[in-house]
Design an enzyme around this catalytic site. Structure first.
Site, PDB file in Angstrom:
ATOM      1  N   PRO A 107       0.824  -1.219   0.000  1.00 52.00           N
ATOM      2  CA  PRO A 107       0.000   0.000   0.000  1.00 52.00           C
ATOM      3  C   PRO A 107       0.853   1.261   0.000  1.00 52.00           C
ATOM      4  CG  PRO A 107      -0.144  -1.137   2.129  1.00 52.00           C
ATOM      5  CD  PRO A 107       0.703  -1.986   1.242  1.00 52.00           C
ATOM      6  N   ASP A 108       0.357   2.313  -0.641  1.00 53.75           N
ATOM      7  CA  ASP A 108       1.066   3.599  -0.554  1.00 53.75           C
ATOM      8  C   ASP A 108       0.633   4.306   0.730  1.00 53.75           C
ATOM      9  OD1 ASP A 108      -1.451   4.575  -1.093  1.00 53.75           O
ATOM     10  OD2 ASP A 108      -0.982   5.358  -3.067  1.00 53.75           O
ATOM     11  N   ARG A 161      -1.004   7.566   0.845  1.00 49.68           N
ATOM     12  CA  ARG A 161      -2.121   8.508   0.852  1.00 49.68           C
ATOM     13  C   ARG A 161      -3.328   8.138   0.003  1.00 49.68           C
ATOM     14  NH1 ARG A 161       2.636  11.073   1.296  1.00 49.68           N
ATOM     15  NH2 ARG A 161       2.915  12.361   3.158  1.00 49.68           N
ATOM     16  N   ASN A 185      10.947   5.167  -2.347  1.00 45.21           N
ATOM     17  CA  ASN A 185      10.503   3.889  -1.788  1.00 45.21           C
ATOM     18  C   ASN A 185      11.597   3.200  -0.997  1.00 45.21           C
ATOM     19  OD1 ASN A 185       8.108   4.424  -2.963  1.00 45.21           O
ATOM     20  ND2 ASN A 185       8.402   3.086  -4.728  1.00 45.21           N
TER      21      ASN A 185
HETATM   22  P1  CNA Z   1       1.945   8.727  -1.398  1.00 46.61           P
HETATM   23  O1  CNA Z   1       1.911  10.040  -0.727  1.00 46.61           O
HETATM   24  O2  CNA Z   1       1.155   7.610  -0.788  1.00 46.61           O
HETATM   25  O3  CNA Z   1       1.440   8.944  -2.895  1.00 46.61           O
HETATM   26  C1  CNA Z   1       1.266   7.884  -3.783  1.00 46.61           C
HETATM   27  C2  CNA Z   1       0.744   8.459  -5.094  1.00 46.61           C
HETATM   28  O4  CNA Z   1       0.739   7.447  -6.070  1.00 46.61           O
HETATM   29  C3  CNA Z   1      -0.676   9.004  -5.003  1.00 46.61           C
HETATM   30  O5  CNA Z   1      -0.718  10.212  -5.704  1.00 46.61           O
HETATM   31  C4  CNA Z   1      -1.522   7.928  -5.705  1.00 46.61           C
HETATM   32  O6  CNA Z   1      -2.643   8.446  -6.345  1.00 46.61           O
HETATM   33  C5  CNA Z   1      -0.528   7.403  -6.706  1.00 46.61           C
HETATM   34  N1  CNA Z   1      -0.741   6.007  -7.090  1.00 46.61           N
HETATM   35  C6  CNA Z   1      -1.004   4.950  -6.292  1.00 46.61           C
HETATM   36  N2  CNA Z   1      -1.035   3.810  -7.007  1.00 46.61           N
HETATM   37  C7  CNA Z   1      -0.806   4.180  -8.295  1.00 46.61           C
HETATM   38  C8  CNA Z   1      -0.718   3.472  -9.525  1.00 46.61           C
HETATM   39  N3  CNA Z   1      -0.872   2.139  -9.590  1.00 46.61           N
HETATM   40  N4  CNA Z   1      -0.476   4.149 -10.663  1.00 46.61           N
HETATM   41  C9  CNA Z   1      -0.316   5.501 -10.647  1.00 46.61           C
HETATM   42  N5  CNA Z   1      -0.386   6.236  -9.515  1.00 46.61           N
HETATM   43  C10 CNA Z   1      -0.620   5.582  -8.350  1.00 46.61           C
HETATM   44  O7  CNA Z   1       3.435   8.195  -1.580  1.00 46.61           O
HETATM   45  P2  CNA Z   1       4.766   9.030  -1.902  1.00 46.61           P
HETATM   46  O8  CNA Z   1       5.742   8.058  -2.417  1.00 46.61           O
HETATM   47  O9  CNA Z   1       4.473  10.243  -2.691  1.00 46.61           O
HETATM   48  O10 CNA Z   1       5.184   9.501  -0.448  1.00 46.61           O
HETATM   49  C11 CNA Z   1       6.470   9.417  -0.020  1.00 46.61           C
HETATM   50  C12 CNA Z   1       6.652   8.455   1.125  1.00 46.61           C
HETATM   51  C13 CNA Z   1       5.909   7.168   0.933  1.00 46.61           C
HETATM   52  C14 CNA Z   1       8.071   8.017   1.206  1.00 46.61           C
HETATM   53  O11 CNA Z   1       8.658   8.504   2.348  1.00 46.61           O
HETATM   54  C15 CNA Z   1       8.079   6.469   1.215  1.00 46.61           C
HETATM   55  O12 CNA Z   1       9.060   5.937   2.048  1.00 46.61           O
HETATM   56  C16 CNA Z   1       6.749   6.097   1.645  1.00 46.61           C
HETATM   57  N6  CNA Z   1       6.215   4.782   1.298  1.00 46.61           N
HETATM   58  C17 CNA Z   1       6.953   3.885   0.592  1.00 46.61           C
HETATM   59  C18 CNA Z   1       6.425   2.663   0.257  1.00 46.61           C
HETATM   60  C19 CNA Z   1       7.263   1.691  -0.511  1.00 46.61           C
HETATM   61  O13 CNA Z   1       8.477   1.647  -0.338  1.00 46.61           O
HETATM   62  N7  CNA Z   1       6.646   0.911  -1.398  1.00 46.61           N
HETATM   63  C20 CNA Z   1       5.106   2.340   0.639  1.00 46.61           C
HETATM   64  C21 CNA Z   1       4.374   3.293   1.378  1.00 46.61           C
HETATM   65  C22 CNA Z   1       4.940   4.496   1.699  1.00 46.61           C
END
Ligand code: CNA
Length: 343
Positions: A34-35, A37, A108
């Site tokens: 999961p992301d 936001r 990430n």
């Molecule tokens: P965020 O703030 O959760 O934003 C994610 C963005 O991606 C949003 O705008 C969503 O609409 C968009 N989104 C989600 N899925 C998709 C998709 N399949 N296709 C296109 N767009 C999509 O996350 P950010 O990365 O902007 O925030 C930064 C944080 C999140 C960092 O400090 C990370 O360490 C942290 N994080 C990392 C992970 C990971 O390593 N996978 C997971 C969760 C949070």
């Protein structure tokens, strides 16, 4: 969107194309992580069970010092090795194979760019990674095998001073790795053909300002579910905004580029490699700096197949259980071997 994709494909196919990526949690949601936001599915809307005073507390260093449990609950879930890279991760790798990848700045911490085979020289893990673990008080390093073992019994503590330890993931209130500042100082002055910003809400600073600082001679591309930051507040005429699932966008793009089979091959070979037996610890991937410099990654699938076979050999000559960490080290060992052979 189709016209924008065509324009992007033409740019990428152009002479001496140079591509730079700025990515976030959204490129890993299709992997099952999961992301932060996204409404409903994002971590922030599912953290009630951790009883946090505010959602960001899970990655807040001051909160961690008093209550590390919330982070450790998440760490077990997110530790690299449980998830496979997405199509988007493999597209970054494909750009490397096509010699057009110049850098990938990622927020990430899941290390999936590495798992997809993108070389460390191209990756800037702006918010750190799980590769190393340190005591938050005395700074003593703990190897990640010990850390993982201790984590099974509870919250791991420093074996020297008894304080809490945590992986070198950048928490709110901590500074970013030196590599981020060093390379951005250089990259911000450079012109790229395209800067692809994907899967990020661009809400975390200083990362959030990078697309705004990129040279005006670079075409910015947004592949995200929603418009964000500079693309909304200070759009440039040349911006290409593609609001959709980033894997869908990439699927269409590779078709236009005529790279569909190349991408599929990478994905299939990657899967095979990941499923092969053996293990190493993530910390083993942090090898000496000179050694790290190596590596021209092979350009043909034949070379890749050879690499897979060698990785399997390295892996099976190592330890026991099955993990993606093994794969990373397998690849790096081979690359080092390759360099040594050239000497
Ligand atoms: P965020 O703030 O959760 O934003 C994610 C963005 O991606 C949003 O705008 C969503 O609409 C968009 N989104 C989600 N899925 C998709 C998709 N399949 N296709 C296109 N767009 C999509 O996350 P950010 O990365 O902007 O925030 C930064 C944080 C999140 C960092 O400090 C990370 O360490 C942290 N994080 C990392 C992970 C990971 O390593 N996978 C997971 C969760 C949070």
């Amino acid at each position: 969107m189709d016209a924008k994709l065509k324009e992007l494909a033409t740019l990428i196919k152009g002479r001496d194309a140079k591509v730079i990526f700025f990515v976030g949690a959204g490129i890993s949601t299709n992997c099952g992580i999961p992301d932060f936001r996204s409404p409903k599915t994002g971590l922030y809307s599912n953290l009630q069970k951790l009883n946090l005073p505010f959602p960001e507390a899970v990655f807040d260093i001051n909160y961690f010092k008093k209550n590390p449990k919330a982070f450790y609950t998440l760490a077990e879930e997110m530790y690299p090795g449980k998830y496979l890279p997405s199509k988007f991760h493999y597209f970054i790798r494909l750009c490397q194979e096509k010699n057009i990848l110049k850098r990938c700045y990622t927020q990430n911490i899941d290390a999936l760019e590495r798992v997809a085979g993108v070389h460390e020289d191209f990756i800037v893990e702006a918010h750190g990674s799980f590769a190393k673990v340190h005591c938050i008080k005395c700074g003593t390093e703990m190897d990640s095998v010990t850390w993982k073992k201790l984590m099974k019994k509870g919250i791991p503590r420093c074996q020297k001073c008894g304080s809490y330890v945590k992986p070198d993931i950048v928490f709110f209130g901590e500074s970013l790795p030196a590599k981020f500042f060093e390379l951005w100082e250089k990259d911000r002055k450079d012109d790229f053909t395209v800067a692809i910003v994907a899967g990020t809400s661009l809400e975390v600073y200083p990362f959030a300002v990078l697309p705004a600082e990129i040279s005006s001679r670079t075409t910015r591309v947004l592949m995200n579910r929603e418009i964000c930051a500079d693309f909304e507040d200070c759009p440039r005429k040349s911006d290409l905004v593609m609001l959709a699932d980033c894997d869908h966008t990439i699927t269409k793009l590779v078709d236009l580029l005529g790279w569909h089979d190349d991408l599929e091959k990478l994905i299939q070979e990657g899967k095979k490699l990941i499923e092969s037996p053996g293990t190493f610890a993530l910390e083993d991937t942090t090898i000496k700096n000179e050694e790290k410099k190596v590596t021209k990654v092979e350009k043909t699938s034949k070379a890749l197949a050879k690499k897979v076979a060698e990785a399997e050999k390295v892996v099976s000559s190592q330890k026991t259980d099955n993990s993606v960490d093994d794969l990373i080290k397998g690849i790096e060992k081979i690359e080092i071997k390759g360099k040594d052979a050239k000497k």
